[in-house]
Design a protein around this motif. Structure first.
Motif, PDB file in Angstrom:
ATOM      1  N   TRP A   1      16.742 -28.354  22.037  1.00 33.11           N
ATOM      2  CA  TRP A   1      15.846 -27.740  23.071  1.00 33.11           C
ATOM      3  C   TRP A   1      14.548 -27.358  22.203  1.00 33.11           C
ATOM      4  CZ3 TRP A   1      16.286 -28.256  28.310  1.00 33.11           C
ATOM      5  CH2 TRP A   1      17.435 -28.523  28.576  1.00 33.11           C
ATOM      6  N   VAL A   2      13.676 -28.188  22.070  1.00 37.36           N
ATOM      7  CA  VAL A   2      12.589 -28.176  21.351  1.00 37.36           C
ATOM      8  C   VAL A   2      11.225 -27.930  21.956  1.00 37.36           C
ATOM      9  CG1 VAL A   2      13.623 -28.924  19.331  1.00 37.36           C
ATOM     10  CG2 VAL A   2      12.445 -30.358  20.667  1.00 37.36           C
ATOM     11  N   SER A   3      11.335 -28.481  23.326  1.00 30.76           N
ATOM     12  CA  SER A   3      10.172 -28.447  23.906  1.00 30.76           C
ATOM     13  C   SER A   3       9.850 -27.248  25.049  1.00 30.76           C
ATOM     14  CB  SER A   3       9.940 -29.773  24.709  1.00 30.76           C
ATOM     15  OG  SER A   3       8.805 -30.064  25.239  1.00 30.76           O
ATOM     16  N   THR A   4       9.342 -27.595  26.155  1.00 34.91           N
ATOM     17  CA  THR A   4       9.090 -26.566  27.070  1.00 34.91           C
ATOM     18  C   THR A   4      10.064 -26.266  28.008  1.00 34.91           C
ATOM     19  OG1 THR A   4       7.865 -28.344  28.879  1.00 34.91           O
ATOM     20  CG2 THR A   4       6.596 -27.110  27.165  1.00 34.91           C
ATOM     21  N   GLY A   5      11.377 -26.309  27.689  1.00 32.46           N
ATOM     22  CA  GLY A   5      12.715 -26.009  28.448  1.00 32.46           C
ATOM     23  C   GLY A   5      13.529 -25.484  27.311  1.00 32.46           C
ATOM     24  N   GLY A   6      14.337 -24.722  27.656  1.00 28.24           N
ATOM     25  CA  GLY A   6      15.281 -23.870  26.897  1.00 28.24           C
ATOM     26  C   GLY A   6      15.663 -22.531  26.898  1.00 28.24           C
ATOM     27  N   LYS A   7      16.615 -22.104  26.620  1.00 32.42           N
ATOM     28  CA  LYS A   7      17.136 -20.662  26.599  1.00 32.42           C
ATOM     29  C   LYS A   7      16.061 -19.523  26.206  1.00 32.42           C
ATOM     30  CE  LYS A   7      20.270 -20.290  22.897  1.00 32.42           C
ATOM     31  NZ  LYS A   7      21.655 -20.200  22.372  1.00 32.42           N
ATOM     32  N   TYR A   8      15.437 -19.844  25.005  1.00 34.78           N
ATOM     33  CA  TYR A   8      14.753 -18.728  24.388  1.00 34.78           C
ATOM     34  C   TYR A   8      13.368 -18.605  24.973  1.00 34.78           C
ATOM     35  CZ  TYR A   8      17.873 -18.883  20.350  1.00 34.78           C
ATOM     36  OH  TYR A   8      18.756 -18.936  19.427  1.00 34.78           O
ATOM     37  N   ILE A   9      12.945 -19.361  25.905  1.00 34.40           N
ATOM     38  CA  ILE A   9      11.674 -19.284  26.806  1.00 34.40           C
ATOM     39  C   ILE A   9      12.196 -18.095  27.821  1.00 34.40           C
ATOM     40  CG2 ILE A   9      10.002 -20.013  28.335  1.00 34.40           C
ATOM     41  CD1 ILE A   9      10.361 -22.815  27.186  1.00 34.40           C
ATOM     42  N   ASP A  10      13.335 -18.231  28.447  1.00 36.55           N
ATOM     43  CA  ASP A  10      13.700 -17.202  29.360  1.00 36.55           C
ATOM     44  C   ASP A  10      13.904 -15.823  28.565  1.00 36.55           C
ATOM     45  OD1 ASP A  10      13.473 -19.181  31.318  1.00 36.55           O
ATOM     46  OD2 ASP A  10      15.647 -19.685  31.075  1.00 36.55           O
ATOM     47  N   ILE A  11      14.651 -15.813  27.520  1.00 35.42           N
ATOM     48  CA  ILE A  11      15.103 -14.513  26.530  1.00 35.42           C
ATOM     49  C   ILE A  11      13.859 -14.032  26.251  1.00 35.42           C
ATOM     50  CG2 ILE A  11      15.946 -13.715  24.497  1.00 35.42           C
ATOM     51  CD1 ILE A  11      17.896 -16.025  24.808  1.00 35.42           C
ATOM     52  N   PHE A  12      12.706 -14.651  25.698  1.00 33.48           N
ATOM     53  CA  PHE A  12      11.529 -14.099  25.239  1.00 33.48           C
ATOM     54  C   PHE A  12      10.618 -13.415  26.384  1.00 33.48           C
ATOM     55  CE2 PHE A  12       6.872 -14.665  23.971  1.00 33.48           C
ATOM     56  CZ  PHE A  12       6.831 -13.660  23.080  1.00 33.48           C
ATOM     57  N   GLU A  13      10.514 -14.109  27.668  1.00 33.43           N
ATOM     58  CA  GLU A  13       9.917 -13.647  28.896  1.00 33.43           C
ATOM     59  C   GLU A  13      10.710 -12.259  29.332  1.00 33.43           C
ATOM     60  OE1 GLU A  13       8.015 -17.576  30.927  1.00 33.43           O
ATOM     61  OE2 GLU A  13      10.068 -17.195  31.472  1.00 33.43           O
ATOM     62  N   LYS A  14      11.989 -12.433  29.172  1.00 34.81           N
ATOM     63  CA  LYS A  14      12.615 -11.174  29.788  1.00 34.81           C
ATOM     64  C   LYS A  14      12.431  -9.907  28.775  1.00 34.81           C
ATOM     65  CE  LYS A  14      17.476  -9.435  30.858  1.00 34.81           C
ATOM     66  NZ  LYS A  14      18.861  -9.937  30.974  1.00 34.81           N
ATOM     67  N   ASN A  15      12.604 -10.340  27.431  1.00 39.62           N
ATOM     68  CA  ASN A  15      12.623  -9.123  26.515  1.00 39.62           C
ATOM     69  C   ASN A  15      11.140  -8.475  26.445  1.00 39.62           C
ATOM     70  OD1 ASN A  15      15.391  -9.877  25.953  1.00 39.62           O
ATOM     71  ND2 ASN A  15      14.800 -10.673  23.805  1.00 39.62           N
ATOM     72  N   ILE A  16      10.108  -9.302  26.488  1.00 37.31           N
ATOM     73  CA  ILE A  16       8.813  -8.655  26.329  1.00 37.31           C
ATOM     74  C   ILE A  16       8.275  -7.942  27.817  1.00 37.31           C
ATOM     75  CG2 ILE A  16       7.462 -10.719  27.253  1.00 37.31           C
ATOM     76  CD1 ILE A  16       5.894 -10.089  24.653  1.00 37.31           C
ATOM     77  N   SER A  17       8.861  -8.581  28.760  1.00 37.74           N
ATOM     78  CA  SER A  17       8.894  -7.888  30.234  1.00 37.74           C
ATOM     79  C   SER A  17       9.473  -6.314  30.121  1.00 37.74           C
ATOM     80  CB  SER A  17       9.459  -8.643  31.278  1.00 37.74           C
ATOM     81  OG  SER A  17       8.921  -9.849  31.581  1.00 37.74           O
ATOM     82  N   ASN A  18      10.627  -6.405  29.527  1.00 34.89           N
ATOM     83  CA  ASN A  18      11.348  -5.146  29.461  1.00 34.89           C
ATOM     84  C   ASN A  18      10.705  -4.371  28.404  1.00 34.89           C
ATOM     85  OD1 ASN A  18      13.434  -6.018  30.921  1.00 34.89           O
ATOM     86  ND2 ASN A  18      14.924  -6.560  29.367  1.00 34.89           N
ATOM     87  N   TYR A  19      10.102  -4.817  27.325  1.00 35.92           N
ATOM     88  CA  TYR A  19       9.219  -3.742  26.465  1.00 35.92           C
ATOM     89  C   TYR A  19       8.104  -3.515  27.129  1.00 35.92           C
ATOM     90  CZ  TYR A  19       6.270  -2.681  22.480  1.00 35.92           C
ATOM     91  OH  TYR A  19       5.532  -1.949  21.580  1.00 35.92           O
ATOM     92  N   LEU A  20       7.379  -4.206  27.715  1.00 37.52           N
ATOM     93  CA  LEU A  20       6.152  -3.793  28.626  1.00 37.52           C
ATOM     94  C   LEU A  20       6.504  -2.964  29.927  1.00 37.52           C
ATOM     95  CD1 LEU A  20       4.136  -7.028  27.976  1.00 37.52           C
ATOM     96  CD2 LEU A  20       3.765  -4.843  26.775  1.00 37.52           C
ATOM     97  N   ASN A  21       7.506  -2.750  30.117  1.00 31.70           N
ATOM     98  CA  ASN A  21       8.211  -2.104  31.596  1.00 31.70           C
ATOM     99  C   ASN A  21       7.339  -2.698  32.647  1.00 31.70           C
ATOM    100  OD1 ASN A  21       9.582  -0.141  30.112  1.00 31.70           O
ATOM    101  ND2 ASN A  21       7.531   0.887  29.841  1.00 31.70           N
ATOM    102  N   VAL A  22       7.415  -4.148  32.768  1.00 28.65           N
ATOM    103  CA  VAL A  22       6.783  -4.918  33.924  1.00 28.65           C
ATOM    104  C   VAL A  22       7.958  -5.789  34.523  1.00 28.65           C
ATOM    105  CG1 VAL A  22       4.487  -4.883  33.280  1.00 28.65           C
ATOM    106  CG2 VAL A  22       5.902  -6.861  32.487  1.00 28.65           C
ATOM    107  N   GLU A  23       7.788  -6.279  35.827  1.00 22.48           N
ATOM    108  CA  GLU A  23       8.783  -7.184  36.257  1.00 22.48           C
ATOM    109  C   GLU A  23       9.200  -8.316  35.587  1.00 22.48           C
ATOM    110  OE1 GLU A  23       9.792  -8.500  41.083  1.00 22.48           O
ATOM    111  OE2 GLU A  23       8.079  -7.408  40.569  1.00 22.48           O
ATOM    112  N   SER A  24       8.134  -8.945  35.388  1.00 23.78           N
ATOM    113  CA  SER A  24       8.174 -10.347  34.627  1.00 23.78           C
ATOM    114  C   SER A  24       7.033 -10.733  34.119  1.00 23.78           C
ATOM    115  CB  SER A  24       8.313 -11.392  35.851  1.00 23.78           C
ATOM    116  OG  SER A  24       8.599 -12.689  35.501  1.00 23.78           O
TER     117      SER A  24
END
Length: 391
Positions: free
Chosen positions: A28-51
């Motif tokens: 999974w090297v292009s614009t799909g894959g689990k790390y995109i979802d993980i990154f979005e979730k983790n940085i949302s948590n860090y910034l205290n925002v919904e998404s």
């Protein structure tokens, strides 16, 4: 052994190789894959925002934000002149016009002059701010948090509310900076305006090589941005598209790097704050220069350190050249955007301090892997350059 001291380079000493290798192994090297979802979730948590929506670059984040602000052909957007040009170009991508504003002593957009401009140079008619000079509608303000400093968001948001303007926070240099008191206490850079844009370029406090991120006050806006970033695809099997979209999605390889980098962000910020303190202590002994302060009411990420040449008898460019000869990379602040070829005809408003700081600022090495002996060498070299000039 090379003793070259670069300006700002990545710190890749965590789980970067492990996560990127895993992404490659899973193919999974292009614009799909689990790390995109993980990154979005983790940085949302860090910034205290919904998404959040991960995208191709900070520039793409700004472009998509302006589109969702409904900035279009013949509209206008208020922007700073003291910034990197990528903060302004997306205005033109939308077919709109920038109006250039001065900075204050924090190098961020001058909220007092912003208020004066709206009051004196504009008319507010039926909920729309009209520029008297051009008769165009002003739709938004782009606020850049420069070098990890935070702009005066209380005043800027008050002005925006009064004149029905959207606010896009360019937090590409300020991930991790937040207010320690006031109306926006504990709010991170990028989470106060209608939209927040981040960058993970190679010189940023954390990197994905390239890449950016967008957050929004309204989840519907963010969903629309995500849709546009994926070529506005309505049906992924039959390739049906409802609007003009963009190839602006972050790749899984980039996101894998970002997940590892985010794990170290607070460590990087602590290192940068400590190194800033050491620089400040050592530079206090050097006459004619000072290190630019970060605002007292914020916890800054201390991304870049700005040396102010207040009373020296040597040209800024000469100091940069001499530091380079001593294997120390520095740079001047950006060329003012209203003076760049694409924008020389653009409207400006009382540009004064930006011109002063353009002549006076040198950015000095600030990487999160900078060592104490590197900092001592930088300061001693600056001191020697200035002493030789006085003789």
């Amino acid at each position: 052994m090379c003793d070259y001291i670069p300006l700002s380079v990545p710190n890749l000493k965590g789980n970067e190789l492990s996560y990127v290798t895993n992404a490659v192994e899973e193919e999974w090297v292009s614009t799909g894959g689990k790390y995109i979802d993980i990154f979005e979730k983790n940085i949302s948590n860090y910034l205290n925002v919904e998404s959040a929506v991960a995208c191709q670059s900070g520039t793409a984040a700004l472009h998509l934000s302006l589109i969702q602000c409904r900035v279009g052909f013949e509209d206008e957007v208020i922007v700073p002149t003291l910034t990197f040009i990528a903060a302004v170009n997306p205005v033109k991508y939308c077919g709109a016009y920038p109006i250039f504003m001065d900075c204050d002593d924090s190098l961020t957009l001058d909220a007092i002059k912003l208020k004066e401009f709206c009051e004196e140079q504009c008319s507010f008619i039926n909920g729309i701010l009209i520029n008297k000079k051009s008769s165009r509608k002003i739709k938004a303000i782009i606020v850049v948090h420069v070098f990890g400093n935070l702009a005066n968001m209380e005043k800027i948001m008050d002005i925006a509310k009064r004149y029905n303007l959207k606010v896009v926070e360019d937090a590409t240099e300020a991930l991790g900076s937040y207010f320690k008191d006031g109306l926006y206490k504990d709010k991170f850079a990028g989470t106060i305006g209608d939209f927040g844009a981040y960058s993970f370029n190679g010189n940023k406090i954390i990197t994905t090589g390239g890449g950016g991120l967008i957050i929004a006050k309204e989840i519907d806006d963010l969903n629309k941005i995500k849709y546009l970033s994926k070529q506005a695809k309505d049906d992924e099997i039959y390739y049906l598209h409802g609007e003009i979209g963009f190839n602006y999605r972050m790749t899984n390889l980039q996101a894998a790097l970002g997940v590892a980098q985010l794990e170290k962000l607070e460590d990087f910020i602590q290192i940068k704050n400590d190194n800033y303190g050491l620089y400040k202590e050592l530079l206090n002994e050097v006459e004619g220069v000072r290190l630019l302060d970060f605002n007292e009411n914020i916890r800054s990420n201390c991304w870049f350190y700005s040396l102010i040449l207040e009373e020296v008898n040597i040209d800024r460019n000469q100091i940069i050249k001499k530091l380079s000869q001593n294997k120390i990379q520095t740079r001047p602040i950006w060329g003012l955007i209203h003076q760049q070829n694409p924008y020389v005809e653009a409207q400006t408003y009382k540009i004064e301090k930006a011109s002063y700081y353009y002549d006076k600022v040198i950015n000095i090495p600030c990487s999160s892997n900078l060592k104490k002996n590197n900092i001592i060498k930088v300061v001693e070299t600056i001191k020697n350059i200035l002493l030789k000039q006085e003789r």
